[in-house]
Design an enzyme around this catalytic site. Structure first.
Site, PDB file in Angstrom:
ATOM      1  CE  LYS A  58      23.016  68.171  53.055  1.00 51.84           C
ATOM      2  NZ  LYS A  58      22.979  68.665  51.715  1.00 51.84           N
ATOM      3  CG  ASP A  98      25.216  72.057  50.541  1.00 54.13           C
ATOM      4  OD1 ASP A  98      23.878  71.594  50.799  1.00 54.13           O
ATOM      5  OD2 ASP A  98      25.487  73.024  51.299  1.00 54.13           O
TER       6      ASP A  98
END
Length: 115
Positions: A19, A21
Site C-alpha cells: 500500500k 498511500d
C-alpha cells in the site's frame, strides 16, 4: 478501482502489493502537452511539474495515458500521505522527492515497449 476492507484471500494463485498511500492519477501525454488529472478529474499538472516534464521524455514523445498512483516520499524514503496532501494544496516548482508508481495501463497509437 478503490480498495475496500475485507478478508484477505488465501491459497495458491494470490498476490499482494504494498500500500503506497498515494493519490490515484491519470497522466495524459502526447508530443505537444502533458496533463496530470486526479480521479475526480481535477487538473494537478501545476502540482507535479517533474511528472509533466519527465513523462514525455521517458516515452520519447509518444502519446499515452498512464493510470497509476503518485507517491511523495519522506526523507527516509517512506511514503508520506501528509507530505502528499501538502503538495496537493500548494502548486509548486520546488523539487520534492516523488514518484509515480503502480502504472496500470498505457495506450499508444502503435505498440510501444516501455522501459
Amino acid at each position: 478501482m478503490l480498495a475496500t476492507l475485507g478478508e484477505a484471500p488465501s491459497g495458491e494463485g494470490w498476490a499482494f502489493e504494498f500500500k503506497w498511500d498515494g493519490a490515484r492519477a491519470l497522466v495524459e501525454t502526447d508530443s505537444a502537452r502533458t496533463y496530470v488529472w486526479s480521479r475526480h478529474r481535477n487538473n494537478f499538472s501545476s502540482h507535479f511539474p517533474e511528472i509533466v516534464a519527465g513523462v514525455p521524455a521517458a516515452l520519447g514523445g509518444r502519446q499515452a495515458i498512464l493510470d497509476g498512483e503518485i507517491v511523495v516520499l519522506d526523507v527516509a524514503g517512506r511514503p508520506s500521505f501528509s507530505r502528499l496532501q501538502r503538495r496537493l494544496r500548494i502548486p509548486t516548482h520546488t523539487a520534492w522527492e516523488s514518484s509515480a508508481t503502480g502504472c496500470l495501463s498505457v495506450r499508444t497509437p502503435e505498440r510501444a515497449e516501455l522501459r
